[in-house]
Motif scaffolding. Structure first.
Motif, PDB file in Angstrom:
ATOM      1  N   UNK A 165       0.832  -1.202   0.000  1.00 41.13           N
ATOM      2  CA  UNK A 165       0.000   0.000   0.000  1.00 41.13           C
ATOM      3  C   UNK A 165       0.867   1.253   0.000  1.00 41.13           C
ATOM      4  N   UNK A 166       1.894   1.273   0.848  1.00 36.03           N
ATOM      5  CA  UNK A 166       2.776   2.440   0.916  1.00 36.03           C
ATOM      6  C   UNK A 166       3.450   2.691  -0.429  1.00 36.03           C
ATOM      7  N   UNK A 167       3.972   1.636  -1.044  1.00 35.13           N
ATOM      8  CA  UNK A 167       4.649   1.780  -2.335  1.00 35.13           C
ATOM      9  C   UNK A 167       3.671   2.255  -3.406  1.00 35.13           C
ATOM     10  N   UNK A 172       1.883   6.128  -7.223  1.00 33.48           N
ATOM     11  CA  UNK A 172       0.792   6.520  -8.108  1.00 33.48           C
ATOM     12  C   UNK A 172       0.002   7.739  -7.635  1.00 33.48           C
ATOM     13  N   UNK A 173       0.034   8.047  -6.354  1.00 32.87           N
ATOM     14  CA  UNK A 173      -0.718   9.199  -5.860  1.00 32.87           C
ATOM     15  C   UNK A 173       0.178  10.379  -5.492  1.00 32.87           C
ATOM     16  N   UNK A 174       1.477  10.111  -5.289  1.00 34.63           N
ATOM     17  CA  UNK A 174       2.372  11.196  -4.889  1.00 34.63           C
ATOM     18  C   UNK A 174       3.577  11.347  -5.816  1.00 34.63           C
ATOM     19  N   UNK A 175       3.659  10.538  -6.856  1.00 31.26           N
ATOM     20  CA  UNK A 175       4.628  10.747  -7.919  1.00 31.26           C
ATOM     21  C   UNK A 175       6.079  10.508  -7.578  1.00 31.26           C
ATOM     22  N   UNK A 176       6.367   9.732  -6.542  1.00 26.19           N
ATOM     23  CA  UNK A 176       7.759   9.486  -6.181  1.00 26.19           C
ATOM     24  C   UNK A 176       8.401   8.455  -7.107  1.00 26.19           C
ATOM     25  N   UNK A 177       9.679   8.650  -7.388  1.00 25.87           N
ATOM     26  CA  UNK A 177      10.446   7.674  -8.150  1.00 25.87           C
ATOM     27  C   UNK A 177      10.731   6.466  -7.267  1.00 25.87           C
ATOM     28  N   UNK A 181      11.240   6.107  -3.170  1.00 24.57           N
ATOM     29  CA  UNK A 181      10.408   5.249  -2.328  1.00 24.57           C
ATOM     30  C   UNK A 181      11.281   4.297  -1.523  1.00 24.57           C
ATOM     31  N   UNK A 182      12.337   3.786  -2.157  1.00 25.00           N
ATOM     32  CA  UNK A 182      13.270   2.907  -1.452  1.00 25.00           C
ATOM     33  C   UNK A 182      13.902   3.638  -0.271  1.00 25.00           C
ATOM     34  N   UNK A 183      14.244   4.912  -0.478  1.00 24.49           N
ATOM     35  CA  UNK A 183      14.829   5.706   0.605  1.00 24.49           C
ATOM     36  C   UNK A 183      13.810   5.957   1.710  1.00 24.49           C
ATOM     37  N   UNK A 184      12.573   6.234   1.322  1.00 23.86           N
ATOM     38  CA  UNK A 184      11.517   6.476   2.309  1.00 23.86           C
ATOM     39  C   UNK A 184      11.269   5.239   3.160  1.00 23.86           C
ATOM     40  N   UNK A 185      11.246   4.071   2.522  1.00 25.08           N
ATOM     41  CA  UNK A 185      10.945   2.823   3.226  1.00 25.08           C
ATOM     42  C   UNK A 185      12.186   2.133   3.777  1.00 25.08           C
ATOM     43  N   UNK A 186      13.355   2.719   3.510  1.00 28.00           N
ATOM     44  CA  UNK A 186      14.627   2.149   3.986  1.00 28.00           C
ATOM     45  C   UNK A 186      14.807   0.705   3.516  1.00 28.00           C
TER      46      UNK A 186
END
Length: 215
Positions: A165-167, A172-177, A181-186
């Motif tokens: 869900x986070x990915x 798709x809703x916040x446009x992150x590469x 996303x990998x950095x956000x989720x560590x």
């Protein structure tokens, strides 16, 4: 191409909320906030509060829950802002706090048996508003399609795992590469790709009936 299938395919592009790179103004505010300047911190909050609330809303699915964690998120940001080292975008660091706070909130609510993924919408919370599908349409048919699609997307996203869900939401809703996303989720970028692939398959399966116009 069937009208419904074309409508679904254009949905995510039309309503994606792309994030922006850190500006000089934002950097100055961060450095001043790290020195204890409350006015600078308040300005920093003002730059990000809407996106934070939207992300929390997309992850938690309920407006009241998003508003609950909103306060907690910025308390954590205030306490931890001194640890931000400018080694990534501030939004990456901030969104990591948002995602982790939302996951912990969902776990806590689940333990307390006050919350579940199957919780109904609040009375004033319509599915198309939850996932930012569109403003009210003049065309009644299109407005009906918005409501129907919003409900199906709501149900499908609610059934994803926490990480999927986070990915999916971040992409798709916040446009992150994917690397962001990998950095956000560590986690590794390959792991993000796997989560996104599985989430996309799951969403396609859940929305297949809508794609085919057989609802």
């Amino acid at each position: 191409m069937p009208k419904r299938k074309r409508f679904v395919q254009t949905f995510f592009t039309r309503h994606c909320l792309f994030h922006q790179a850190m500006t000089e103004t934002e950097e100055r505010l961060i450095r001043r906030a790290q020195q204890g300047n409350l006015a600078a911190f308040e300005q920093l909050v003002a730059l990000h509060d809407r996106q934070v609330l939207k992300l929390a809303f997309h992850l938690l699915s309920r407006r009241e829950d998003a508003e609950d964690v909103y306060q907690e998120i910025f308390v954590l940001v205030f306490r931890k802002i001194g640890t931000f080292r400018f080694e990534s975008e501030f939004s990456t660091w901030l969104y990591r706090i948002v995602v982790n706070t939302c996951i912990n909130y969902r776990k806590k609510r689940s333990r307390e048996r006050f919350y579940s993924l199957e919780s109904p919408l609040a009375e004033d919370e319509e599915p198309e508003r939850r996932y930012q599908i569109a403003a009210p349409e003049v065309d009644p048919e299109r407005a009906a399609m918005n409501r129907e699609l919003g409900q199906k997307i709501s149900e499908a996203i609610a059934s994803l795992s926490e990480q999927q869900r986070a990915v999916f939401v971040l992409r798709h809703f916040h446009g992150h590469k994917l690397q962001d996303i990998a950095a956000i989720l560590s986690c590794a970028e390959g792991t993000v790709k796997n989560y996104l692939f599985r989430a996309t398959q799951h969403m396609q399966q859940k929305l297949r009936a809508y794609h085919e116009g057989s609802l």
